[in-house]
Scaffold this active site. Structure first.
Site, PDB file in Angstrom:
ATOM      1  N   ASP A   1      36.433  56.107  12.198  1.00  0.00           N
ATOM      2  CA  ASP A   1      36.593  55.626  13.573  1.00  0.00           C
ATOM      3  C   ASP A   1      35.248  55.254  14.201  1.00  0.00           C
ATOM      4  O   ASP A   1      35.138  55.169  15.434  1.00  0.00           O
ATOM      5  CB  ASP A   1      37.260  56.706  14.436  1.00  0.00           C
TER       6      ASP A   1
ATOM      7  N   ASP B   1      36.044  67.762   7.264  1.00  0.00           N
ATOM      8  CA  ASP B   1      35.179  67.033   8.184  1.00  0.00           C
ATOM      9  C   ASP B   1      33.988  66.473   7.415  1.00  0.00           C
ATOM     10  O   ASP B   1      33.722  66.877   6.274  1.00  0.00           O
ATOM     11  CB  ASP B   1      34.706  67.947   9.313  1.00  0.00           C
TER      12      ASP B   1
ATOM     13  N   ASP C   1      30.834  66.832   7.317  1.00  0.00           N
ATOM     14  CA  ASP C   1      29.735  67.666   6.830  1.00  0.00           C
ATOM     15  C   ASP C   1      30.190  68.747   5.856  1.00  0.00           C
ATOM     16  O   ASP C   1      29.379  69.581   5.445  1.00  0.00           O
ATOM     17  CB  ASP C   1      29.025  68.335   8.010  1.00  0.00           C
TER      18      ASP C   1
ATOM     19  N   ASP D   1      44.583  70.731  15.655  1.00  0.00           N
ATOM     20  CA  ASP D   1      44.776  71.617  14.509  1.00  0.00           C
ATOM     21  C   ASP D   1      45.563  72.870  14.897  1.00  0.00           C
ATOM     22  O   ASP D   1      46.508  73.269  14.213  1.00  0.00           O
ATOM     23  CB  ASP D   1      43.421  71.993  13.900  1.00  0.00           C
TER      24      ASP D   1
END
Length: 534
Positions: free
Chosen positions: A136, A195, A197, A289
């Site tokens: 995004d 994610d 990282d 979540d």
């Protein structure tokens, strides 16, 4: 007298007026204090003491249960059926389920290679694995870099897809929802989310997927986060202490007792059928979540936490990034609690005690009371009682209870026990923002749906999270880009209370107040967690 200059008369007149105004203000204070201020402050003390006892009971309960879990509970592979999925020369890869890996991103210039590379290195048959990079990003340069990285891995035979959207509707939840609509993932049975990282080990899927394959009532398997930059600065050490308690105690207890806990948004594997049955991803709060986890649990699905399955990740190492993250993590759960409390009460698929656990323990005490009592009691009410000595706070409420709670919170990170005192002061500072965010979420105020992506610096890019290239000292001689006026205001308030207690008080609270003043002042200048790259 005629020879006296007016300049000598004005100060006397001014002093008289000043003394008169001061006397009037003192009289007003005395008139208001006894019938109004003292009863209100005494009520606030009682409420704070009640919240402290609630939090203490919660922490003691969690402590007892985690001890029992560690001593007597069976390991996950003994509580649930677990059989490793073996390679079969005759069947080939057909005995492996098809797994989708989703990696949502937004301008992740520093870390995009970490998760893409780690996902591409997962030990799983290539024809049974689909990697989906959901980008995004609004920076065209970053988008091009991410796309080229995907093409690089695709040229090596990895089934990786690069997906973009025309807008960021729904933020992360919207990206994940759109990703599941793609035709090429319809045959996938499970989805794992990382994610940008996060760096899973190659055997991640082989250690987690079998629990889902052999236990059809399990919807989610959650792994633990391991922080590659926890030693980078004092800020990251403080975060590690808080998050280790969350993983070591809260999630372990929830998994063992009620097969329920909040999905952490990453490093977890979902059964796609459970996501669909629960209504899919929703963007009504900033904790999509947790929203999905609660809805799935209300439909009878079970969750499993694997504490020994760890995934490397990065902690925010700037105070600004950490503040935005904590706003989202505090505002979102409170907002979700507001939206779902009656749905939980009316639900008929889960037993009564699980409802009590979700409403009272999971939401009310941990997501609301824990923030409120820390800030209201120790940063507002307790200092005010110094200015109003008629209101007394019992020593068991001001010293004993917080000491026990702090000790119980420290069990998650034994190596940082010597930093416990700094952690207390730091948590008190952050409780200001968490309380503010909680109120915004409960009342759905202006920033209730604010989503700011946590900035990552890529400080843990080596396999072992080596941060030797960072000089670990603050840039205290550089003026901050932006003063945090809220923290500075509370620093001034606590300093005044500390000075008054030093002169007139009898409880020696000024020691704590001066130290807490320094913590708010340092935070107000943004000097927490800064470092100079070499």
């Amino acid at each position: 007298m005629d020879g006296v200059s007016p300049k000598f008369v004005l100060p006397e007149t001014f002093d008289g007026v000043r003394m008169e105004i001061t006397g009037q203000l003192g009289m007003i204070w005395e008139l208001v204090k006894a019938p109004v201020i003292v009863p209100l402050l005494q009520l606030a003390v009682y409420i704070c003491l009640l919240m402290s006892v609630m939090l203490l009971c919660e922490r003691v309960y969690m402590g007892i249960v985690i001890v029992l879990v560690k001593l007597f509970w069976k390991k996950p592979d003994k509580r649930y059926k677990f059989e490793p999925i073996q390679d079969d020369e005759e069947l080939g890869s057909s005995n492996f389920p098809v797994v989708l890996v989703q990696i949502p991103m937004f301008n992740e210039r520093e870390v995009y290679k970490l998760s893409i590379g780690a996902a591409s290195g997962l030990s799983w048959p290539s024809d049974r694995l689909v990697i989906q990079v959901l980008d995004d990003s609004t920076d065209p340069t970053v988008k091009q870099m991410v796309e080229m990285e995907c093409q690089r891995w695709a040229s090596k035979g990895i089934n990786i897809r690069y997906q973009i959207r025309e807008n960021r509707v729904g933020y992360k939840a919207g990206a994940l929802k759109e990703g599941l609509k793609r035709s090429y993932v319809k045959h996938c049975e499970y989805v794992v989310i990382f994610d940008a990282d996060f760096q899973p080990e190659p055997d991640f899927l082989r250690r987690s997927i079998p629990f889902l394959v052999h236990n059809p009532n399990i919807a989610l398997v959650q792994a633990r986060w391991r922080f590659v930059n926890s030693d980078e600065c004092l800020l990251t050490r403080m975060q590690e202490m808080s998050l280790d308690y969350h993983f070591t105690v809260e999630q372990e207890v929830g998994s063992a007792t009620h097969a329920f806990f909040g999905f952490n948004g990453t490093a977890g594997i979902w059964r796609i059928a459970a996501i669909n049955e629960a209504g899919g991803w929703k963007d009504r709060t900033t904790v999509e979540d947790m929203d999905l986890a609660v809805r799935a649990s209300l439909r009878g699905w079970k969750f499993l936490y694997l504490g020994d399955l760890q995934v490397k990740s990065e902690l925010p190492s700037t105070f600004r990034a950490f503040r935005f993250q904590q706003h989202r993590w505090s505002c979102g759960p409170a907002n979700l609690f507001r939206k779902m409390v009656m749905e939980i009460v009316r639900n008929k698929k889960v037993r009564f005690w699980k409802k009590v656990y979700v409403i009272y323990s999971f939401f009310f005490v941990r997501k609301v009371i824990a923030h409120w009592v820390t800030f209201c009691f120790y940063c507002v009410v307790l200092p005010l009682t110094i200015l109003v000595p008629e209101v007394k706070v019992p020593i068991w409420g001001s010293v004993y209870i917080p000491s026990i709670i702090t000790i119980l919170n420290s069990v998650g990170t034994p190596r940082s026990i010597h930093l416990l005192f700094y952690w207390i002061l730091f948590e008190n500072v952050m409780s200001l923002h968490r309380t503010k965010a909680t109120l915004i979420g409960l009342f759905e105020a202006g920033r209730a749906n604010e989503w700011v992506v946590t900035a990552k610096l890529g400080s843990g890019q080596s396999a072992k999270g080596n941060t030797k290239g960072l000089k670990k000292f603050p840039r205290i001689f550089k003026l901050p880009d932006r003063l945090n006026t809220l923290e500075l205001g509370f620093a001034a308030f606590l300093f005044v209370c500390g000075c008054y207690d030093f002169v007139h008080g009898k409880n020696n609270y000024f020691i704590y107040l001066f130290l807490q003043t320094m913590s708010f002042f340092i935070s107000g200048l943004g000097w927490i967690g800064t470092y100079v790259p070499s």
